[in-house]
Design an enzyme around this catalytic site. Sequence first.
Site, PDB file in Angstrom:
ATOM      1  N   ARG A 128      20.661  -3.419   0.012  1.00 13.65           N
ATOM      2  CA  ARG A 128      20.826  -2.700   1.281  1.00 13.65           C
ATOM      3  C   ARG A 128      22.298  -2.346   1.521  1.00 13.65           C
ATOM      4  O   ARG A 128      23.174  -2.774   0.785  1.00 13.65           O
ATOM      5  CB  ARG A 128      20.247  -3.550   2.415  1.00 13.65           C
ATOM      6  CG  ARG A 128      18.711  -3.627   2.331  1.00 13.65           C
ATOM      7  CD  ARG A 128      18.166  -4.625   3.305  1.00 13.65           C
ATOM      8  NE  ARG A 128      18.711  -4.424   4.646  1.00 13.65           N
ATOM      9  CZ  ARG A 128      18.774  -5.371   5.575  1.00 13.65           C
ATOM     10  NH1 ARG A 128      18.336  -6.601   5.305  1.00 13.65           N
ATOM     11  NH2 ARG A 128      19.291  -5.104   6.753  1.00 13.65           N
ATOM     12  N   ASN A 158       8.924  44.170   1.531  1.00 10.01           N
ATOM     13  CA  ASN A 158      10.139  43.917   2.300  1.00 10.01           C
ATOM     14  C   ASN A 158      10.344  42.414   2.443  1.00 10.01           C
ATOM     15  O   ASN A 158       9.477  41.714   2.965  1.00 10.01           O
ATOM     16  CB  ASN A 158       9.995  44.560   3.685  1.00 10.01           C
ATOM     17  CG  ASN A 158      11.166  44.212   4.583  1.00 10.01           C
ATOM     18  OD1 ASN A 158      12.293  44.065   4.121  1.00 10.01           O
ATOM     19  ND2 ASN A 158      10.891  44.071   5.872  1.00 10.01           N
ATOM     20  N   ARG A 214       0.887  28.117  12.111  1.00  7.47           N
ATOM     21  CA  ARG A 214       0.082  27.708  10.959  1.00  7.47           C
ATOM     22  C   ARG A 214       0.554  26.408  10.311  1.00  7.47           C
ATOM     23  O   ARG A 214      -0.107  25.851   9.457  1.00  7.47           O
ATOM     24  CB  ARG A 214       0.057  28.841   9.920  1.00  7.47           C
ATOM     25  CG  ARG A 214      -0.909  29.941  10.298  1.00  7.47           C
ATOM     26  CD  ARG A 214      -0.730  31.169   9.434  1.00  7.47           C
ATOM     27  NE  ARG A 214       0.486  31.899   9.798  1.00  7.47           N
ATOM     28  CZ  ARG A 214       0.989  32.898   9.067  1.00  7.47           C
ATOM     29  NH1 ARG A 214       0.414  33.240   7.925  1.00  7.47           N
ATOM     30  NH2 ARG A 214       2.075  33.522   9.474  1.00  7.47           N
ATOM     31  N   ASN A 242       4.984  29.650   5.756  1.00  5.69           N
ATOM     32  CA  ASN A 242       4.254  29.765   7.017  1.00  5.69           C
ATOM     33  C   ASN A 242       3.297  28.615   7.226  1.00  5.69           C
ATOM     34  O   ASN A 242       2.873  28.343   8.332  1.00  5.69           O
ATOM     35  CB  ASN A 242       3.464  31.082   7.049  1.00  5.69           C
ATOM     36  CG  ASN A 242       4.393  32.275   7.103  1.00  5.69           C
ATOM     37  OD1 ASN A 242       5.337  32.307   7.899  1.00  5.69           O
ATOM     38  ND2 ASN A 242       4.162  33.230   6.234  1.00  5.69           N
ATOM     39  N   TYR A 272      22.244 -15.234  10.648  1.00  4.53           N
ATOM     40  CA  TYR A 272      21.985 -14.674  11.969  1.00  4.53           C
ATOM     41  C   TYR A 272      21.462 -15.755  12.901  1.00  4.53           C
ATOM     42  O   TYR A 272      20.505 -16.456  12.575  1.00  4.53           O
ATOM     43  CB  TYR A 272      20.945 -13.557  11.790  1.00  4.53           C
ATOM     44  CG  TYR A 272      20.643 -12.734  13.000  1.00  4.53           C
ATOM     45  CD1 TYR A 272      21.660 -12.212  13.788  1.00  4.53           C
ATOM     46  CD2 TYR A 272      19.326 -12.424  13.333  1.00  4.53           C
ATOM     47  CE1 TYR A 272      21.373 -11.416  14.890  1.00  4.53           C
ATOM     48  CE2 TYR A 272      19.026 -11.632  14.429  1.00  4.53           C
ATOM     49  CZ  TYR A 272      20.057 -11.131  15.204  1.00  4.53           C
ATOM     50  OH  TYR A 272      19.773 -10.344  16.284  1.00  4.53           O
ATOM     51  N   LEU A 296      17.041  34.390  11.985  1.00  3.64           N
ATOM     52  CA  LEU A 296      15.923  34.399  12.926  1.00  3.64           C
ATOM     53  C   LEU A 296      15.121  33.106  12.790  1.00  3.64           C
ATOM     54  O   LEU A 296      14.636  32.780  11.716  1.00  3.64           O
ATOM     55  CB  LEU A 296      15.010  35.602  12.682  1.00  3.64           C
ATOM     56  CG  LEU A 296      15.691  36.975  12.678  1.00  3.64           C
ATOM     57  CD1 LEU A 296      14.653  38.084  12.697  1.00  3.64           C
ATOM     58  CD2 LEU A 296      16.653  37.116  13.859  1.00  3.64           C
TER      59      LEU A 296
HETATM   60  C1  UD1 Z   1       8.549  40.312   8.665  1.00  2.84           C
HETATM   61  C2  UD1 Z   1       8.834  41.787   8.372  1.00  2.84           C
HETATM   62  C3  UD1 Z   1       8.059  42.220   7.145  1.00  2.84           C
HETATM   63  C4  UD1 Z   1       8.434  41.343   5.979  1.00  2.84           C
HETATM   64  C5  UD1 Z   1       8.218  39.865   6.323  1.00  2.84           C
HETATM   65  C6  UD1 Z   1       8.770  38.990   5.242  1.00  2.84           C
HETATM   66  C7  UD1 Z   1       9.189  42.789  10.556  1.00  2.84           C
HETATM   67  C8  UD1 Z   1       8.595  43.614  11.634  1.00  2.84           C
HETATM   68  N1  UD1 Z   1       8.422  42.572   9.522  1.00  2.84           N
HETATM   69  O1  UD1 Z   1       7.161  40.246   8.958  1.00  2.84           O
HETATM   70  O2  UD1 Z   1       8.347  43.566   6.829  1.00  2.84           O
HETATM   71  O3  UD1 Z   1       7.660  41.696   4.847  1.00  2.84           O
HETATM   72  O4  UD1 Z   1       8.929  39.528   7.532  1.00  2.84           O
HETATM   73  O5  UD1 Z   1       8.440  37.653   5.491  1.00  2.84           O
HETATM   74  O6  UD1 Z   1      10.329  42.393  10.650  1.00  2.84           O
HETATM   75  N2  UD1 Z   1      11.140  35.877  14.718  1.00  2.84           N
HETATM   76  C9  UD1 Z   1      11.935  35.634  15.808  1.00  2.84           C
HETATM   77  N3  UD1 Z   1      11.722  36.276  16.964  1.00  2.84           N
HETATM   78  C10 UD1 Z   1      10.736  37.185  17.102  1.00  2.84           C
HETATM   79  C11 UD1 Z   1       9.913  37.452  15.999  1.00  2.84           C
HETATM   80  C12 UD1 Z   1      10.140  36.791  14.826  1.00  2.84           C
HETATM   81  O7  UD1 Z   1      12.857  34.803  15.706  1.00  2.84           O
HETATM   82  O8  UD1 Z   1      10.611  37.742  18.207  1.00  2.84           O
HETATM   83  C13 UD1 Z   1      11.371  35.165  13.475  1.00  2.84           C
HETATM   84  C14 UD1 Z   1      10.186  34.293  13.103  1.00  2.84           C
HETATM   85  O9  UD1 Z   1      10.377  32.991  13.570  1.00  2.84           O
HETATM   86  C15 UD1 Z   1      10.171  34.351  11.601  1.00  2.84           C
HETATM   87  C16 UD1 Z   1      10.816  35.684  11.265  1.00  2.84           C
HETATM   88  O10 UD1 Z   1      11.494  36.098  12.442  1.00  2.84           O
HETATM   89  O11 UD1 Z   1      10.969  33.320  11.043  1.00  2.84           O
HETATM   90  C17 UD1 Z   1       9.807  36.714  10.801  1.00  2.84           C
HETATM   91  O12 UD1 Z   1       8.919  36.980  11.856  1.00  2.84           O
HETATM   92  P1  UD1 Z   1       7.384  37.257  11.621  1.00  2.84           P
HETATM   93  O13 UD1 Z   1       6.769  37.609  12.920  1.00  2.84           O
HETATM   94  O14 UD1 Z   1       6.793  36.157  10.846  1.00  2.84           O
HETATM   95  O15 UD1 Z   1       7.450  38.563  10.734  1.00  2.84           O
HETATM   96  P2  UD1 Z   1       6.431  38.974   9.630  1.00  2.84           P
HETATM   97  O16 UD1 Z   1       5.194  39.453  10.294  1.00  2.84           O
HETATM   98  O17 UD1 Z   1       6.304  37.934   8.606  1.00  2.84           O
HETATM   99 CA    CA Z   2       6.552  35.706   8.342  1.00  5.58          CA
END
Ligand code: UD1
Ligand code: CA
Length: 454
Positions: A331, A167, A15, A225, A385, A8
């Site tokens: 270089r 988690n 941030r 983050n 050169y 993901l």
């Molecule tokens: C998520 C978990 C949480 C865990 C935490 C660990 C869920 C609902 N929660 O929370 O339990 O403790 O990670 O860091 O999964 N992303 C996408 N598409 C989306 C949403 C998110 O690609 O639609 C990606 C974000 O870029 C990020 C990652 O998924 O890299 C996590 O998403 P984020 O919204 O930060 O989840 P957390 O609230 O941190």
């Molecule tokens: Ca996160």
Amino acid sequence: MNLHVVILAAGQGTRMRSALPKVLHPVAGKPMLGHVIDCARNLSPAKIHVVIGHGAERVREELDAADINWVMQSEQLGTGHAVAQALPHISAADQILVLYGDVPLLRSETLNRLSQQAGSSSLGLLTVEMADPTGYGRIVRDSEGQVQAIVEQKDASSEQLLISEGNTGIMALPGCKAADWLGSLSNDNAQGEYYLTDVVALAVSQSVAVEVAQPGDELEVMGANNRQQLSVLERAWQRKEATRLMESGVTLADPARLDVRGEVLVGRDIFMDINVVLEGRVNIGDNVHIGPNCVLKDCDIEAGTVIKAFSHLDGALVGEDCDVGPYARLRPGTVLQRTAKVGNFVETKKAEVGEGAKINHLSYVGDARVGKNANVGAGTITCNYDGVNKFMTLIGEGAFIGSNTALVAPVSVGDQATTAAGSTITGDVPAGSLGVARGRQRNIEDWKRPTRKK
Ligand code: UD1
Ligand code: CA
């Protein structure tokens, strides 16, 4: 069972306060997502799917490779929705391993354990005991210790917030259930998102086994983050790399003042002083000594060589027992044969310097071959050169280039030939001869200096 990794990486990373998509921010010189992809590759998956959204084009451009399937998530509706975007490319018999593009220190050993524990029909969770789980989803277990669900921080009761098992977000899903589970997620929660974490409660309600694994340490599952967290990951990586080098036989003046941004191979009994930066592929032989504040990028340094303080080497091959610096700049295309010496304020580029040859002070030697045991005097410049083309300078074995010689290429100075100090050499100097190309000195007697008008 085929393994499919889904990473993901669609989130914005607000941030970070950056124009660069979050997952492209580097740790140890490599984008965080690059680390995660490499970790995934170690598992030899059938395919790596990367879910992108914010800055998608740039992310893809930077890290595109044949084994990656880029999946677009134009609207970030939650982690469950993100994984669902990859499902069309995955079949029911497969296992899906969900990773995060901003969690770069994860080790493939940990993932292998999780994947094997979960197999093709269980749900696998990677969880971690945390001193401060604020912000993380909490693992809810029943009185017998069986996992029941994950609740997000923003949805948790005050009692659930006391749970210290967090988690990590990293999860193994059975392909046979994934479509059903992800299809039935709701966004009726505090953030209005489709939570991937809700598949846990679904699995429990369907009596699908939930397997739990833990990482080797908390840093492995730490995400970045913001830039403070990024710096924590960077230092953790550097500390590990320094330890690895010391274990291989390198003495570090200070393990906290070495930075490695690439792959470094080392021999034994190497010494590195403070503030050394190693980039790209660097190979360092036995007994090499590297002084303080040196930068070495894509270099081979053979045994016994000394690189003195403040030297900058890029794309150079340095043979055995050479002496480089202080303040030398080598270089790309520089090759020093054994026992060659390149001293202070010398710049070389595409230059082969023969065995025992010396370029000790204040010179530019580019597009050149310097013969064995030649001596290139202070202030020598190869004029390689003409504004359009580059030309070669050839200096023979045992040649002696007088100080402040300009060698206007293409030009050659033969074996054992000499150039007079201050010469501008535009024609070849035959072997054994002296090339003089400068005005003859004349002295004007009783010279009156100019005087100031009153
Ligand atoms: C998520 C978990 C949480 C865990 C935490 C660990 C869920 C609902 N929660 O929370 O339990 O403790 O990670 O860091 O999964 N992303 C996408 N598409 C989306 C949403 C998110 O690609 O639609 C990606 C974000 O870029 C990020 C990652 O998924 O890299 C996590 O998403 P984020 O919204 O930060 O989840 P957390 O609230 O941190
Ligand atoms: Ca996160």
